[in-house]
Design an enzyme around this catalytic site. Structure first.
Site, PDB file in Angstrom:
ATOM      1  NE  ARG A 210      -3.052  -1.104   0.499  1.00  0.00           N
ATOM      2  CZ  ARG A 210      -2.147  -2.019   0.245  1.00  0.00           C
ATOM      3  NH1 ARG A 210      -2.322  -3.266   0.659  1.00  0.00           N
ATOM      4  NH2 ARG A 210      -1.035  -1.714  -0.413  1.00  0.00           N
TER       5      ARG A 210
ATOM      6  CG  HIS B 270       1.480  -0.630  -9.432  1.00  0.00           C
ATOM      7  ND1 HIS B 270       2.567   0.020  -8.884  1.00  0.00           N
ATOM      8  CD2 HIS B 270       1.627  -1.941  -9.109  1.00  0.00           C
ATOM      9  CE1 HIS B 270       3.341  -0.864  -8.264  1.00  0.00           C
ATOM     10  NE2 HIS B 270       2.789  -2.053  -8.373  1.00  0.00           N
TER      11      HIS B 270
ATOM     12  N   GLY C  12       2.866  -6.503   1.241  1.00  0.00           N
ATOM     13  CA  GLY C  12       1.858  -5.877   0.400  1.00  0.00           C
ATOM     14  C   GLY C  12       0.581  -5.541   1.135  1.00  0.00           C
TER      15      GLY C  12
ATOM     16  CB  SER D  92      -0.719  -1.005   3.814  1.00  0.00           C
ATOM     17  OG  SER D  92      -0.568   0.375   3.971  1.00  0.00           O
TER      18      SER D  92
ATOM     19  CG  ASP E 281      -0.881   1.751   0.861  1.00  0.00           C
ATOM     20  OD1 ASP E 281      -1.756   1.225   0.148  1.00  0.00           O
ATOM     21  OD2 ASP E 281       0.329   1.520   0.729  1.00  0.00           O
TER      22      ASP E 281
ATOM     23  CE  LYS F 267       5.404   1.494  -0.905  1.00  0.00           C
ATOM     24  NZ  LYS F 267       4.001   1.788  -1.258  1.00  0.00           N
TER      25      LYS F 267
END
Length: 477
Positions: free
Chosen positions: A50, A57, A157, A159, A204, A248
Site C-alpha cells: 500500500r 502516524h 514504507g 507495507s 496497513d 521499523k
C-alpha cells in the site's frame, strides 16, 4: 465452508480468476513449491502493498488515514500437510527456509525480535499465530506448506511486512476452511503483527484486505470501516524510493513515537481532570473532552510545554510510578535518560488528522474545479511532509532531498509515506505531465545516486488504486 460461499459473500475475501501476468507468477511459484515439497499447492493468496496518500502516524492514535492498495504484492502458494510440520520457503534464494515440527503449536510460540531486526519468516509466523489463537482446534489441519513470492520493496514504507503478515493470516484461514470477514482478518492481522515487537496501528492491514481497484480508501477505526474516496480523474500518484531502507522493527524509533503520543494523551487527560488511566490514544482524550481537532491543537499548546519531558517529569505529572505506568500506559523498557517530545508529536497528530478530513472534503466537493482541487491536495501532502520532518522527526535527509526534487520536477505535492526514517515518498502529478515528471525526477535525483545496478523502474513508478487481498484456486496440479 465452500469456495463458492466465499465467492458469493462480499464481506469475505474474494475468490478471483488470475489474469495472465498473475498466472505467470503462479506458475513460477508452483514449480518452486513442487521442488520444495514434492506436491502441488492447493491454492494461492495475493495481498498487495500500500501507499498512504495522507494520514501518517495517526492510525495508532485512533485517527483516519487515506491509503490505497498498489500493484506490488505478496503471493503465497499453500497446501495442507499430512504431517504435523510447518514449512515455508521463499522464492528469493537470499531468504532462508523455515520449518518446525508442530504447526498447531505456533499459537503458543514466542516470536521475539533480534537486535538486527526480525527474520522474514517471523512475520509469516505472526499471521499464523494470530489466526490459530482464534480458530477452533477441530478446524486446524495437521500441518501447512507455503511458498512465498513478492515484489514489494522491503523496508521501503510500502507495507511489505504487513502484507506478509496478512498473507500468512489469510493462508491459514483458508487452509483451515474457516470463515472470516475482511474486517476480522484485518483486525487480527494488525494485532498479530505486534508479536514482532512494533506497536503499530491498523492501516496497513485494513487497506490490504479492504482495498478496491480504482478507489483510495478513508480507513477509520473502532470500529474498522472503509469509505471509498474517488480521486480527481487526472490525478496520478508516483512512488519514488529514497534508496534509504529502514526496518521499523529493528530500532526503537517507531515505538518511541507511540509512547510519546500516549504520554501526551495521558498528560492532557490529567491536566483536564479526566482519568488518565482510561486514556490510551489521542483520540480518546479528544472524545473525552468533546472537542474538535482545532480546539485540541489549542489545548496542546496550552497544556504541554515545548521542551522535552523526562520520564521522572511524566511520572510526577501523572502522580504515578513506573510499575503503574506499565499497567495503564505502555509496557516497554523505560530508559530513565530518554527525553520525550510530547507537544511536537501531539501537534502533528491533531494537525495531520485535520489534513485527512480536509483531503476527504476536497475530493468530495464537486464545486471545486479539478485543477484547483489538485493544487489543494498537493498542498496538503506537502504540509504533511513538513510536519513529519519538523514535528514528528521521522524523515531522513535523503527523503527530504527526494521530496524537494519531486517538487522541483513539477509535482503538485510530495511527502514521505510509511513509517519514515527512509523508504519511499509519494508525489501527486497529472496524467498529461507524468512522463515529463518522471524524466525530470530521474535526472534531478536518481542520476546523482549510486543505484548499484537497480532497475530504475523498480525505484520510481506511477501507481493507481488496486484490488485488495484475494484467493485463487490452483490450476497447476
Amino acid at each position: 465452508m465452500t469456495t463458492e460461499s466465499i465467492k458469493q459473500n462480499e464481506d469475505n475475501v474474494p475468490l478471483l480468476e488470475a489474469d495472465e501476468l498473475l498466472k505467470n507468477k503462479m506458475e513460477l511459484l508452483t514449480n518452486h513449491f513442487r521442488d520444495k515439497f514434492n506436491c502441488p499447492p492447493s491454492f494461492f493468496v495475493r495481498v498487495p502493498g500500500r501507499v498512504n496518500i495522507i494520514g501518517e502516524h495517526v492510525d495508532y492514535c485512533g485517527y483516519a488515514v487515506c491509503p490505497m492498495a498498489i500493484q506490488q504484492f505478496i503471493l503465497v502458494a499453500v497446501a495442507p500437510s499430512e504431517t504435523d510440520e510447518f514449512h515455508v520457503s521463499n522464492f528469493d534464494p537470499k531468504y532462508t527456509d523455515f520449518k518446525c515440527q508442530d504447526f498447531k503449536g505456533i499459537s503458543n510460540r514466542n516470536i521475539n525480535n533480534s537486535n538486527e531486526g526480525p527474520d522474514w519468516h517471523k512475520y509469516f509466523l505472526c499471521g499464523i499465530k494470530g489466526i490459530l489463537e482464534i480458530i477452533p482446534k477441530e478446524n486446524i489441519p495437521n500441518g501447512m506448506l507455503a511458498a512465498v513470492w513478492g515484489n514489494i520493496p522491503a523496508n521501503s514504507g510500502l507495507s511489505s511486512s504487513s502484507a506478509l503478515v496478512s498473507a500468512a493470516a489469510l493462508s491459514t484461514v483458508h487452509v483451515c476452511q474457516y470463515s472470516m470477514t475482511k474486517e476480522q482478518l484485518a483486525t487480527i492481522s494488525a494485532s498479530a503483527e505486534r508479536y514482532i515487537g512494533t506497536m503499530g496501528g491498523g492501516m496497513d492491514q485494513a487497506i490490504a484486505f479492504l482495498g478496491k481497484a480504482g478507489s483510495a480508501k478513508l480507513i477509520e477505526f473502532n470500529p474498522l470501516r472503509a469509505t471509498n474516496i474517488t480521486l480527481p480523474e487526472h490525478a496520478v500518484f508516483v512512488i519514488a524510493h529514497s534508496l534509504v531502507c529502514h526496518n521499523k522493527a529493528s530500532t526503537t524509533d517507531f515505538n518511541l513515537r507511540v509512547a510519546e503520543c500516549r504520554f501526551a494523551a495521558q498528560i492532557l487527560a490529567k491536566k483536564r481532570n479526566v482519568n488518565w488511566k482510561t486514556i490510551q490514544k489521542l483520540i480518546d482524550i479528544q472524545e473525552g473532552l468533546k472537542k474538535n481537532l482545532k480546539e485540541m491543537i489549542e489545548i496542546v499548546m496550552a497544556d504541554i510545554k515545548d521542551e522535552p519531558y523526562t520520564l521522572n517529569e511524566i511520572l510526577e505529572i501523572l502522580e504515578t510510578t513506573i510499575e503503574e505506568l506499565e499497567i495503564y500506559s505502555i509496557k516497554t523498557s523505560f530508559n530513565l535518560s530518554q527525553k520525550y517530545k510530547l507537544r511536537q508529536r501531539a501537534l502533528h497528530v491533531f494537525q495531520e488528522a485535520l489534513r485527512v478530513m480536509t483531503f476527504q472534503r476536497i475530493n468530495e466537493d464537486k464545486t471545486i474545479k479539478e485543477d484547483v482541487k489538485l493544487q489543494q491536495l498537493g498542498n496538503l501532502m506537502s504540509k504533511s511532509h513538513f510536519s513529519l520532518c519538523k514535528l514528528y522527526e521521522c524523515s531522513h535527509p535523503q527523503v527530504d532531498a527526494l521530496v524537494n526534487s519531486a517538487l522541483d520536477s513539477g509535482a503538485l505535492g510530495a511527502r514521505l509515506t510509511g513509517a519514515g526514517w527512509g523508504g519511499c515518498v509519494v508525489a501527486i502529478t497529472t496524467r498529461d505531465n507524468v512522463e515529463k515528471f518522471l524524466e525530470a525526477l530521474i535526472e534531478k535525483y536518481y542520476n546523482r545516486q549510486d543505484l548499484q545496478d537497480a532497475d530504475i523502474k523498480d525505484l520510481v513508478f506511477p501507481t493507481e488504486p488496486c484490488q485488495g487481498a484475494a484467493i485463487y484456486i490452483s490450476k497447476f496440479t
